[in-house]
Design a protein around this motif. Structure first.
Motif, mmCIF file in Angstrom:
data_model
loop_
_atom_site.group_PDB
_atom_site.id
_atom_site.type_symbol
_atom_site.label_atom_id
_atom_site.label_comp_id
_atom_site.label_asym_id
_atom_site.label_seq_id
_atom_site.Cartn_x
_atom_site.Cartn_y
_atom_site.Cartn_z
ATOM 1 N N GLN A 94 0.849 -1.189 0.000
ATOM 2 C CA GLN A 94 0.000 0.000 0.000
ATOM 3 C C GLN A 94 0.885 1.240 0.000
ATOM 4 O OE1 GLN A 94 -3.262 -0.879 -0.221
ATOM 5 N NE2 GLN A 94 -3.577 1.227 -0.814
ATOM 6 N N LEU A 95 0.786 2.041 -1.062
ATOM 7 C CA LEU A 95 1.635 3.227 -1.189
ATOM 8 C C LEU A 95 1.004 4.479 -0.609
ATOM 9 C CD1 LEU A 95 3.027 2.822 -4.813
ATOM 10 C CD2 LEU A 95 4.161 2.310 -2.648
ATOM 11 N N GLY A 96 -0.291 4.580 -0.644
ATOM 12 C CA GLY A 96 -0.976 5.804 -0.256
ATOM 13 C C GLY A 96 -1.673 6.390 -1.468
ATOM 14 N N GLY A 97 -2.614 7.258 -1.228
ATOM 15 C CA GLY A 97 -3.355 7.862 -2.326
ATOM 16 C C GLY A 97 -4.164 6.845 -3.114
ATOM 17 N N GLY A 98 -4.391 5.664 -2.524
ATOM 18 C CA GLY A 98 -5.137 4.629 -3.212
ATOM 19 C C GLY A 98 -4.285 3.717 -4.086
ATOM 20 N N TRP A 99 -2.997 4.018 -4.230
ATOM 21 C CA TRP A 99 -2.117 3.212 -5.079
ATOM 22 C C TRP A 99 -1.586 2.002 -4.326
ATOM 23 C CZ3 TRP A 99 -1.990 3.863 -10.119
ATOM 24 C CH2 TRP A 99 -2.388 5.102 -10.641
ATOM 25 N N ARG A 100 -1.602 0.855 -5.016
ATOM 26 C CA ARG A 100 -1.140 -0.403 -4.439
ATOM 27 C C ARG A 100 -0.182 -1.085 -5.413
ATOM 28 N NH1 ARG A 100 -2.222 -3.840 -0.572
ATOM 29 N NH2 ARG A 100 -2.178 -6.076 -0.911
ATOM 30 N N ILE A 101 0.928 -1.575 -4.882
ATOM 31 C CA ILE A 101 1.893 -2.311 -5.704
ATOM 32 C C ILE A 101 1.331 -3.694 -5.990
ATOM 33 C CG2 ILE A 101 4.191 -3.353 -5.770
ATOM 34 C CD1 ILE A 101 5.125 -1.071 -3.918
ATOM 35 N N ILE A 102 1.300 -4.045 -7.253
ATOM 36 C CA ILE A 102 0.853 -5.373 -7.679
ATOM 37 C C ILE A 102 2.068 -6.275 -7.880
ATOM 38 C CG2 ILE A 102 -0.405 -6.670 -9.447
ATOM 39 C CD1 ILE A 102 -2.084 -4.705 -7.623
ATOM 40 N N SER A 103 3.105 -5.738 -8.485
ATOM 41 C CA SER A 103 4.359 -6.496 -8.620
ATOM 42 C C SER A 103 5.534 -5.529 -8.605
ATOM 43 C CB SER A 103 4.372 -7.348 -9.891
ATOM 44 O OG SER A 103 4.480 -6.549 -11.039
ATOM 45 N N LEU A 104 6.626 -6.012 -8.035
ATOM 46 C CA LEU A 104 7.858 -5.224 -7.915
ATOM 47 C C LEU A 104 9.020 -6.197 -8.020
ATOM 48 C CD1 LEU A 104 9.431 -2.606 -7.202
ATOM 49 C CD2 LEU A 104 9.009 -3.142 -4.799
ATOM 50 N N MET A 105 9.910 -5.941 -8.976
ATOM 51 C CA MET A 105 11.049 -6.846 -9.132
ATOM 52 C C MET A 105 12.292 -6.093 -9.590
ATOM 53 S SD MET A 105 9.976 -8.893 -12.621
ATOM 54 C CE MET A 105 11.388 -9.936 -12.579
ATOM 55 N N LEU A 106 13.431 -6.630 -9.192
ATOM 56 C CA LEU A 106 14.709 -6.085 -9.632
ATOM 57 C C LEU A 106 14.925 -6.479 -11.084
ATOM 58 C CD1 LEU A 106 17.444 -4.708 -8.866
ATOM 59 C CD2 LEU A 106 18.263 -7.019 -8.364
ATOM 60 N N ILE A 107 15.239 -5.500 -11.909
ATOM 61 C CA ILE A 107 15.498 -5.757 -13.330
ATOM 62 C C ILE A 107 16.995 -5.922 -13.587
ATOM 63 C CG2 ILE A 107 15.339 -4.777 -15.661
ATOM 64 C CD1 ILE A 107 12.678 -5.676 -14.563
ATOM 65 N N ARG A 108 17.779 -4.978 -13.044
ATOM 66 C CA ARG A 108 19.226 -5.056 -13.246
ATOM 67 C C ARG A 108 19.928 -4.182 -12.216
ATOM 68 N NH1 ARG A 108 18.752 -2.814 -18.933
ATOM 69 N NH2 ARG A 108 17.460 -1.041 -18.496
ATOM 70 N N SER A 109 21.192 -4.486 -12.011
ATOM 71 C CA SER A 109 22.014 -3.651 -11.129
ATOM 72 C C SER A 109 23.389 -3.532 -11.757
ATOM 73 C CB SER A 109 22.098 -4.248 -9.724
ATOM 74 O OG SER A 109 22.673 -5.528 -9.763
ATOM 75 N N ARG A 110 24.045 -2.433 -11.422
ATOM 76 C CA ARG A 110 25.348 -2.156 -12.025
ATOM 77 C C ARG A 110 26.178 -1.323 -11.066
ATOM 78 N NH1 ARG A 110 26.546 1.144 -17.601
ATOM 79 N NH2 ARG A 110 28.771 0.700 -17.625
ATOM 80 N N LEU A 111 27.454 -1.623 -11.002
ATOM 81 C CA LEU A 111 28.396 -0.865 -10.187
ATOM 82 C C LEU A 111 29.452 -0.289 -11.119
ATOM 83 C CD1 LEU A 111 29.453 -0.162 -7.291
ATOM 84 C CD2 LEU A 111 30.844 -2.210 -7.481
ATOM 85 N N VAL A 112 29.646 1.022 -11.064
ATOM 86 C CA VAL A 112 30.647 1.664 -11.921
ATOM 87 C C VAL A 112 31.577 2.532 -11.092
ATOM 88 C CG1 VAL A 112 29.219 1.664 -14.003
ATOM 89 C CG2 VAL A 112 29.129 3.606 -12.481
ATOM 90 N N ARG A 113 32.788 2.615 -11.546
ATOM 91 C CA ARG A 113 33.767 3.505 -10.926
ATOM 92 C C ARG A 113 33.639 4.866 -11.587
ATOM 93 N NH1 ARG A 113 40.204 2.330 -10.250
ATOM 94 N NH2 ARG A 113 40.652 4.303 -9.212
ATOM 95 N N GLU A 114 33.454 5.886 -10.776
ATOM 96 C CA GLU A 114 33.272 7.248 -11.299
ATOM 97 C C GLU A 114 34.573 8.038 -11.316
ATOM 98 O OE1 GLU A 114 28.887 8.710 -10.406
ATOM 99 O OE2 GLU A 114 30.189 8.761 -8.654
ATOM 100 N N GLY A 115 35.584 7.507 -10.721
ATOM 101 C CA GLY A 115 36.874 8.196 -10.620
ATOM 102 C C GLY A 115 37.643 7.576 -9.480
ATOM 103 N N GLU A 116 38.738 8.203 -9.116
ATOM 104 C CA GLU A 116 39.590 7.688 -8.046
ATOM 105 C C GLU A 116 38.810 7.538 -6.749
ATOM 106 O OE1 GLU A 116 42.890 5.990 -6.664
ATOM 107 O OE2 GLU A 116 42.740 6.793 -8.683
#
Length: 133
Positions: A94-116
């Motif tokens: 239940q999110l609020g405002g009447g909105w409810r999550i029906i499905s939620l899943m991880l699609i992808r993840s990534r780790l990147v180096r931005e600099g030193e």
């Protein structure tokens, strides 16, 4: 309220209330900060499309959470990303405002180096929501 606002607020709350993340992160932002001390999390704006049924408003979308960290190696950034994924996937339906999550899943993840010694770990999720009432 709009699906965007309710989803953004729920994501920020889920990450900020996680015990591991709240002890480690300096802050959870819902928009790119002008200045921020690492490690911090950024809940990016969701890209939502219509997912309505005949009698209910619905949204399907993608939302990303990025963790910004410092360190010689990305070990802590990886751990924080894992904790973030767990916190998001455990959000109440239940999110609020009447909105409810029906499905939620991880699609992808990534780790990147931005600099030193600078790391960014991004986790992207797919979410489907319906508005009740």
């Amino acid at each position: 309220m709009s699906a965007h606002i309710e989803l953004q607020a729920a994501l920020v709350a889920a990450i900020a209330s996680d015990p591991v993340l709240s002890d480690t992160l300096t802050r959870v932002f819902d928009a790119p900060p002008i200045r921020a001390a690492r490690p911090y999390a950024l809940v990016e704006d969701a890209v939502l499309t219509d997912w309505s049924t005949k009698d209910m408003a619905g949204r399907e979308g993608r939302v990303a959470v990025t963790l910004f960290d410092l360190g010689e190696r990305p070990v802590r950034a990886q751990q924080l990303a894992g904790s973030t994924e767990e916190a998001v996937l455990a959000m109440p339906a239940q999110l609020g405002g009447g909105w409810r999550i029906i499905s939620l899943m991880l699609i992808r993840s990534r780790l990147v180096r931005e600099g030193e010694g600078r790391w960014a770990a991004t986790s992207e999720f797919r979410i489907r929501m319906l508005r009740e009432g």
